[in-house]
Structure formats: structure tokens, C-alpha cells
Design a protein around this motif. Structure first.
Motif, PDB file in Angstrom:
ATOM      1  N   GLU A   1      10.491  -1.778  11.114  1.00  0.00           N
ATOM      2  CA  GLU A   1      10.172  -0.387  11.415  1.00  0.00           C
ATOM      3  C   GLU A   1       8.735  -0.248  11.916  1.00  0.00           C
ATOM      4  O   GLU A   1       8.461   0.537  12.834  1.00  0.00           O
ATOM      5  CB  GLU A   1      10.463   0.472  10.180  1.00  0.00           C
ATOM      6  N   MET A   2       7.822  -1.034  11.376  1.00  0.00           N
ATOM      7  CA  MET A   2       6.455  -1.029  11.881  1.00  0.00           C
ATOM      8  C   MET A   2       6.383  -1.649  13.274  1.00  0.00           C
ATOM      9  O   MET A   2       5.650  -1.164  14.152  1.00  0.00           O
ATOM     10  CB  MET A   2       5.532  -1.754  10.901  1.00  0.00           C
ATOM     11  N   ALA A   3       7.141  -2.700  13.498  1.00  0.00           N
ATOM     12  CA  ALA A   3       7.190  -3.305  14.837  1.00  0.00           C
ATOM     13  C   ALA A   3       7.750  -2.321  15.852  1.00  0.00           C
ATOM     14  O   ALA A   3       7.310  -2.275  17.011  1.00  0.00           O
ATOM     15  CB  ALA A   3       8.037  -4.579  14.810  1.00  0.00           C
ATOM     16  N   TYR A   4       8.728  -1.520  15.420  1.00  0.00           N
ATOM     17  CA  TYR A   4       9.326  -0.538  16.331  1.00  0.00           C
ATOM     18  C   TYR A   4       8.352   0.579  16.666  1.00  0.00           C
ATOM     19  O   TYR A   4       8.352   1.106  17.783  1.00  0.00           O
ATOM     20  CB  TYR A   4      10.605   0.038  15.727  1.00  0.00           C
ATOM     21  N   VAL A   5       7.491   0.968  15.715  1.00  0.00           N
ATOM     22  CA  VAL A   5       6.442   1.936  16.039  1.00  0.00           C
ATOM     23  C   VAL A   5       5.468   1.311  17.041  1.00  0.00           C
ATOM     24  O   VAL A   5       5.094   1.933  18.040  1.00  0.00           O
ATOM     25  CB  VAL A   5       5.693   2.410  14.778  1.00  0.00           C
ATOM     26  N   ALA A   6       5.080   0.064  16.786  1.00  0.00           N
ATOM     27  CA  ALA A   6       4.121  -0.614  17.674  1.00  0.00           C
ATOM     28  C   ALA A   6       4.653  -0.758  19.092  1.00  0.00           C
ATOM     29  O   ALA A   6       3.884  -0.720  20.062  1.00  0.00           O
ATOM     30  CB  ALA A   6       3.770  -1.993  17.111  1.00  0.00           C
ATOM     31  N   SER A   7       5.967  -0.915  19.230  1.00  0.00           N
ATOM     32  CA  SER A   7       6.547  -1.132  20.551  1.00  0.00           C
ATOM     33  C   SER A   7       7.135   0.138  21.159  1.00  0.00           C
ATOM     34  O   SER A   7       7.762   0.089  22.217  1.00  0.00           O
ATOM     35  CB  SER A   7       7.630  -2.216  20.473  1.00  0.00           C
ATOM     36  N   GLY A   8       6.943   1.287  20.484  1.00  0.00           N
ATOM     37  CA  GLY A   8       7.373   2.555  21.049  1.00  0.00           C
ATOM     38  C   GLY A   8       8.825   2.911  20.820  1.00  0.00           C
ATOM     39  O   GLY A   8       9.301   3.930  21.328  1.00  0.00           O
ATOM     40  N   LYS A   9       9.549   2.103  20.045  1.00  0.00           N
ATOM     41  CA  LYS A   9      10.957   2.424  19.758  1.00  0.00           C
ATOM     42  C   LYS A   9      11.065   3.551  18.727  1.00  0.00           C
ATOM     43  O   LYS A   9      12.070   4.260  18.670  1.00  0.00           O
ATOM     44  CB  LYS A   9      11.694   1.181  19.240  1.00  0.00           C
ATOM     45  N   LEU A  10      10.052   3.667  17.878  1.00  0.00           N
ATOM     46  CA  LEU A  10       9.919   4.763  16.925  1.00  0.00           C
ATOM     47  C   LEU A  10       8.544   5.389  17.118  1.00  0.00           C
ATOM     48  O   LEU A  10       7.621   4.730  17.612  1.00  0.00           O
ATOM     49  CB  LEU A  10      10.033   4.263  15.481  1.00  0.00           C
ATOM     50  N   ASP A  11       8.420   6.648  16.700  1.00  0.00           N
ATOM     51  CA  ASP A  11       7.128   7.319  16.806  1.00  0.00           C
ATOM     52  C   ASP A  11       6.359   7.323  15.488  1.00  0.00           C
ATOM     53  O   ASP A  11       5.135   7.431  15.483  1.00  0.00           O
ATOM     54  CB  ASP A  11       7.344   8.752  17.294  1.00  0.00           C
ATOM     55  N   ALA A  12       7.080   7.223  14.366  1.00  0.00           N
ATOM     56  CA  ALA A  12       6.427   7.193  13.058  1.00  0.00           C
ATOM     57  C   ALA A  12       7.373   6.573  12.036  1.00  0.00           C
ATOM     58  O   ALA A  12       8.593   6.511  12.249  1.00  0.00           O
ATOM     59  CB  ALA A  12       6.025   8.599  12.616  1.00  0.00           C
ATOM     60  N   TYR A  13       6.792   6.132  10.935  1.00  0.00           N
ATOM     61  CA  TYR A  13       7.549   5.546   9.823  1.00  0.00           C
ATOM     62  C   TYR A  13       6.873   5.974   8.531  1.00  0.00           C
ATOM     63  O   TYR A  13       5.657   5.826   8.381  1.00  0.00           O
ATOM     64  CB  TYR A  13       7.570   4.018   9.950  1.00  0.00           C
ATOM     65  N   ILE A  14       7.658   6.526   7.605  1.00  0.00           N
ATOM     66  CA  ILE A  14       7.123   7.002   6.332  1.00  0.00           C
ATOM     67  C   ILE A  14       7.970   6.443   5.194  1.00  0.00           C
ATOM     68  O   ILE A  14       9.199   6.552   5.218  1.00  0.00           O
ATOM     69  CB  ILE A  14       7.144   8.551   6.255  1.00  0.00           C
ATOM     70  N   THR A  15       7.310   5.854   4.207  1.00  0.00           N
ATOM     71  CA  THR A  15       8.020   5.376   3.022  1.00  0.00           C
ATOM     72  C   THR A  15       7.115   5.503   1.801  1.00  0.00           C
ATOM     73  O   THR A  15       5.887   5.538   1.926  1.00  0.00           O
ATOM     74  CB  THR A  15       8.504   3.933   3.203  1.00  0.00           C
ATOM     75  N   MET A  16       7.711   5.583   0.636  1.00  0.00           N
ATOM     76  CA  MET A  16       6.942   5.864  -0.573  1.00  0.00           C
ATOM     77  C   MET A  16       6.476   4.632  -1.332  1.00  0.00           C
ATOM     78  O   MET A  16       5.607   4.726  -2.182  1.00  0.00           O
ATOM     79  CB  MET A  16       7.774   6.731  -1.541  1.00  0.00           C
ATOM     80  N   ARG A  17       7.070   3.470  -1.083  1.00  0.00           N
ATOM     81  CA  ARG A  17       6.675   2.311  -1.886  1.00  0.00           C
ATOM     82  C   ARG A  17       6.905   1.014  -1.119  1.00  0.00           C
ATOM     83  O   ARG A  17       8.037   0.641  -0.829  1.00  0.00           O
ATOM     84  CB  ARG A  17       7.466   2.266  -3.196  1.00  0.00           C
TER      85      ARG A  17
END
Length: 263
Positions: free
Chosen positions: A191-207
Motif C-alpha cells: 500500500e505504501m508502494a502504491y502511494v509512491a507510484s501513484g496507484k493510491l493517493d493515501a493510506y491510513i492504518t492504526m497499527r
């Protein structure tokens, strides 16, 4: 030195990926850790040991923090520290044989220098060298372009907008209604890689644990993204934490309009 480490790591991570792919037809030994959903397999342990053996043989003065406990007991990030998750997304690995990744970050006195996230099934290696850019395989990743909340696709597990022990579900539920779409892949590294590559715009998780986000931290920073805890504070690489990864302006908008309003 960093180029030398990078050359070794590029080779090791692909070899580790090949070892994982070779296990797809074999029977896994599956155990639970902290709860029935916290899984570990013999492959997780074997891959972590694979990396540790090679790092200790090649760079004997370096320290290692690994998810499965075969590394060092660290109370500080002095010197060069490798932070390893042999399989991020073990549940996906067991159930789907996809949507999991190898994640390795290399830090110098707490500063992220190298980051690697390898999508084993798709043979996609996301990596970054501080100050030298980020890549997917040999293709450079461009700097992130801004977007608005209404046009954003964010990664968010449904757990965090239903009753849970970590956040009032009413905090993020309005955000879910406003964004263009939500996704959940079950692998923080991907999910972080997808934000870095523009596939996602943000990622939020609690733990998350440090090995879940260490590599992604380096890669996202290199394309101009923001990585903090839920409240916009720096992450501690020796502690579990909430994690909020996003494009810069979007990060501030979500923080201001949703998260900090409820604090």
C-alpha cells in the motif's frame, strides 16, 4: 558503500522472491502469533534467516531488526540498521498467493538510506536510494502530483470505520463517504508502494510495526510524499504506530478536516 549495499540487495531480494515462488506448490507450516489473524509460516522464518545470513556474512558490523525475531535486540538506531519483513501480508500469502511483499529498509543512525518493496508474484521491485530517486524495476517513479479529497483513492481497512479499540469509527467514516474510492490490500508495504507510484493517493492504518513501514518510508519520501503517524507526528522506528501516508497537500487536508477535528 550505499551503491555496494544496493547491488547486493537487488540480487538478494530477487533470489528470496524466487525461493518464495518455489514454495507455492508445497505444504506450508502455519502458526498463529498474537491472535488468530496474526499468522506466520515456515517460509516467513526461512526468508528472514536467508537475509540475515547474507547480511551478517557480507556486512558483519551492521545491525538487523527482523519481524520473526532472528535479528538483534535493538534499543537505538545507531550505526547501520536493516529492518526486514520477509513476507508482509502473510495472510494474503497463505490464502491468495498474491498481494504480499518482501520489505527491507536500510537506515544510517535513524535516517532512511535505502528502501525495497518486492511484489514477488508480479516481479515488481519498488526501491529508492535517498537523494537519488525511486524506481519500479528500472523505471523512475515521478514526483507525486497533488489531488483533492473528492478525487482521491485511499487505502483504508474497514476495521477503522466500524467498532474497534483504536479509533472512534465516526472520525474516518465521513472521509470514506467523500473520497472517490477506498481500497484495502492487506499489505502495508504494498500500500505504501502504491502511494509512491501513484496507484493510491493515501493510506491510513492504526497499527503497524517498524518492519511494516520502514522500506515504504524511504520510497515515499523520495517521491515527495508524507509519512507520519495518524496525527502528523514523525514515526518511531523502534515502536508500533499508526501510519498515515499521503501526497503532501492531501495529507494536510485530511489531517485538518477530519483527524485533528476529533482529537
Amino acid at each position: 558503500m550505499w551503491n555496494e549495499i544496493d547491488q547486493y540487495m537487488q540480487h538478494w531480494i530477487r533470489e528470496a522472491g524466487e525461493r518464495i515462488r518455489d514454495t507455492f506448490q508445497t505444504k506450508l507450516t502455519i502458526e498463529t502469533k498474537s491472535n488468530p489473524s496474526d499468522l506466520v509460516t515456515n517460509v516467513d522464518r526461512e526468508i528472514e534467516q536467508f537475509f540475515i545470513e547474507r547480511i551478517r556474512e557480507t556486512f558483519p558490523t551492521h545491525h538487523i531488526l527482523g519481524e520473526e525475531g532472528f535479528g538483534d535486540e535493538l534499543r537505538a538506531l545507531d550505526g547501520i540498521v536493516w529492518i526486514i519483513d520477509p513476507i508482509d501480508g502473510t495472510m494474503n500469502f497463505i490464502h491468495q498467493q498474491r498481494n504480499f511483499a518482501i520489505s527491507v529498509g536500510v537506515f544510517a543512525d535513524g535516517v532512511g538510506m535505502l528502501g525495497y518493496i518486492y511484489d514477488v508474484v508480479h516481479d515488481e521491485l519498488y526501491y529508492a536510494h535517498k537523494g537519488k530517486g525511486a524506481f519500479m524495476n528500472d523505471t523512475p517513479l515521478p514526483k507525486l502530483k497533488e489531488t483533492t479529497i473528492s478525487e482521491a483513492v485511499i487505502s483504508l481497512n474497514a476495521t477503522w470505520v466500524t467498532e474497534n479499540k483504536r479509533i472512534d469509527p465516526s472520525v474516518l467514516a465521513p472521509l470514506v463517504k467523500r473520497v472517490r474510492g477506498t481500497r484495502s490490500y492487506g499489505s502495508a508495504a504494498l500500500e505504501m508502494a502504491y502511494v509512491a507510484s501513484g496507484k493510491l493517493d493515501a493510506y491510513i492504518t492504526m497499527r503497524l510495526s517498524p518492519w511494516d513501514f520502514a522500506a515504504g518510508l524511504v520510497i515515499v519520501h523520495e517521491v515527495g510524499g508524507i509519512v507520519t503517524n495518524l496525527y502528523g507526528e514523525p514515526l518511531n522506528l523502534l515502536e508500533k504506530s499508526s501510519v498515515f501516508v499521503s501526497k503532501p497537500r492531501l495529507h494536510q487536508e485530511i489531517l485538518t478536516e477530519y483527524i485533528m477535528k476529533e482529537r
